[in-house]
Write an enzyme that holds these catalytic residues in place. Sequence first.
Site, mmCIF file in Angstrom:
data_model
loop_
_atom_site.group_PDB
_atom_site.id
_atom_site.type_symbol
_atom_site.label_atom_id
_atom_site.label_comp_id
_atom_site.label_asym_id
_atom_site.label_seq_id
_atom_site.Cartn_x
_atom_site.Cartn_y
_atom_site.Cartn_z
ATOM 1 N N ASP A 242 0.343 -9.131 26.656
ATOM 2 C CA ASP A 242 1.447 -10.087 26.564
ATOM 3 C C ASP A 242 1.394 -10.825 25.224
ATOM 4 O OD1 ASP A 242 3.668 -11.425 27.403
ATOM 5 O OD2 ASP A 242 2.594 -12.816 28.714
ATOM 6 N N ASN B 39 11.236 -5.137 33.152
ATOM 7 C CA ASN B 39 11.545 -5.183 31.714
ATOM 8 C C ASN B 39 12.928 -4.601 31.375
ATOM 9 O OD1 ASN B 39 8.112 -4.679 30.568
ATOM 10 N ND2 ASN B 39 9.260 -6.584 30.804
HETATM 11 C C1 FPP Z 1 4.773 -7.965 26.279
HETATM 12 O O1 FPP Z 1 5.038 -8.846 25.225
HETATM 13 C C2 FPP Z 1 4.750 -6.585 25.798
HETATM 14 C C3 FPP Z 1 5.588 -5.587 26.195
HETATM 15 C C4 FPP Z 1 6.634 -5.762 27.227
HETATM 16 C C5 FPP Z 1 5.516 -4.246 25.613
HETATM 17 C C6 FPP Z 1 4.121 -3.722 25.470
HETATM 18 C C7 FPP Z 1 4.180 -2.427 24.779
HETATM 19 C C8 FPP Z 1 3.373 -2.060 23.765
HETATM 20 C C9 FPP Z 1 2.284 -2.884 23.214
HETATM 21 C C10 FPP Z 1 3.546 -0.721 23.177
HETATM 22 C C11 FPP Z 1 2.717 0.279 23.934
HETATM 23 C C12 FPP Z 1 2.983 1.634 23.413
HETATM 24 C C13 FPP Z 1 2.604 2.781 24.002
HETATM 25 C C14 FPP Z 1 3.000 4.072 23.446
HETATM 26 C C15 FPP Z 1 1.855 2.818 25.232
HETATM 27 P P1 FPP Z 1 6.347 -9.764 25.299
HETATM 28 O O2 FPP Z 1 7.451 -9.043 24.623
HETATM 29 O O3 FPP Z 1 6.613 -10.124 26.717
HETATM 30 O O4 FPP Z 1 5.889 -10.993 24.476
HETATM 31 P P2 FPP Z 1 6.356 -12.508 24.700
HETATM 32 O O5 FPP Z 1 5.831 -12.907 26.053
HETATM 33 O O6 FPP Z 1 5.670 -13.231 23.588
HETATM 34 O O7 FPP Z 1 7.846 -12.544 24.601
#
Ligand code: FPP
Length: 260
Positions: A35, A83
């Site tokens: 996260d 998501n």
């Molecule tokens: C949460 O941060 C993250 C995600 C929803 C996406 C996670 C995906 C990756 C790290 C890429 C993985 C890639 C592969 C190929 C497996 P957020 O967007 O919720 O952050 P925030 O809470 O700060 O808004």
Amino acid sequence: MSRPPATGTDRTDRSLPPANLDPDRLPQHVALIMDGNGRWAESRGLPRMMGHRAGVEALKSTLRLCSDWGIQALTAYAFSTENWSRPGEEVNFLMTLFERVLQAELKALEAEQVRIRFLGDLEALPQKLQQLIAEATTSTASNTGIHFNVCTNYGGRRELVLAAQRLARRAAAGELDPDDIDENSIGAELFTAGEQDPDLLIRTSGEHRISNFLLWQLAYAEIHVTDVLWPDFNAMALKEALLDFQRRNRRFGGLDPISP
Ligand code: FPP
């Protein structure tokens, strides 16, 4: 995974677990809620998508560290069933990012003996991504190294609903006595079938929630929450999480502490 050219000290740091970690008491299976990508980007005045890109690099290096340090399975929450409610542009970006990363990294995953699987309701993903997932799953299926599970369109409640439906269908068809349903029969219907339950859940960016992740499998996991935002998660943060794990007394509901 494609590695940067290794310098002497770099290579040593990456291959061996840090000296103050007990290699005999590592978690066998680590689960990850990655996260904070968006906040990482916003705090730098960048679009959120740049946070996801940086998040991929953190995931690649965490996978390599876990493999090098002797952890047997890593399960990462890449995209939840919730998501889809993000703006279409961000959802499309993430789907394309998953495709690109799979294309770019498959050879390296094969070479490093990683066995990759994608856990979730995969039929809802774009066709091209489904194809790449099928190829990667097949071509790494007999690899003998770390199990890398990428939860994609994954929801813990959805997983339990699907498991209940499958068991109910078998019972209705007379193939299964409802009284014979036990924890093993439910576990065998989950996306994680065949995988040991995680010993440790790491969540970054300071939120104390499990957000519909591995609801059944995390029953006895130790939970480590760090304020580090996912793209900044590195060897030091992983070491901190593992040291925290090694300080816990795991009792599994009993009275006597069981060392990790
Ligand atoms: C949460 O941060 C993250 C995600 C929803 C996406 C996670 C995906 C990756 C790290 C890429 C993985 C890639 C592969 C190929 C497996 P957020 O967007 O919720 O952050 P925030 O809470 O700060 O808004």
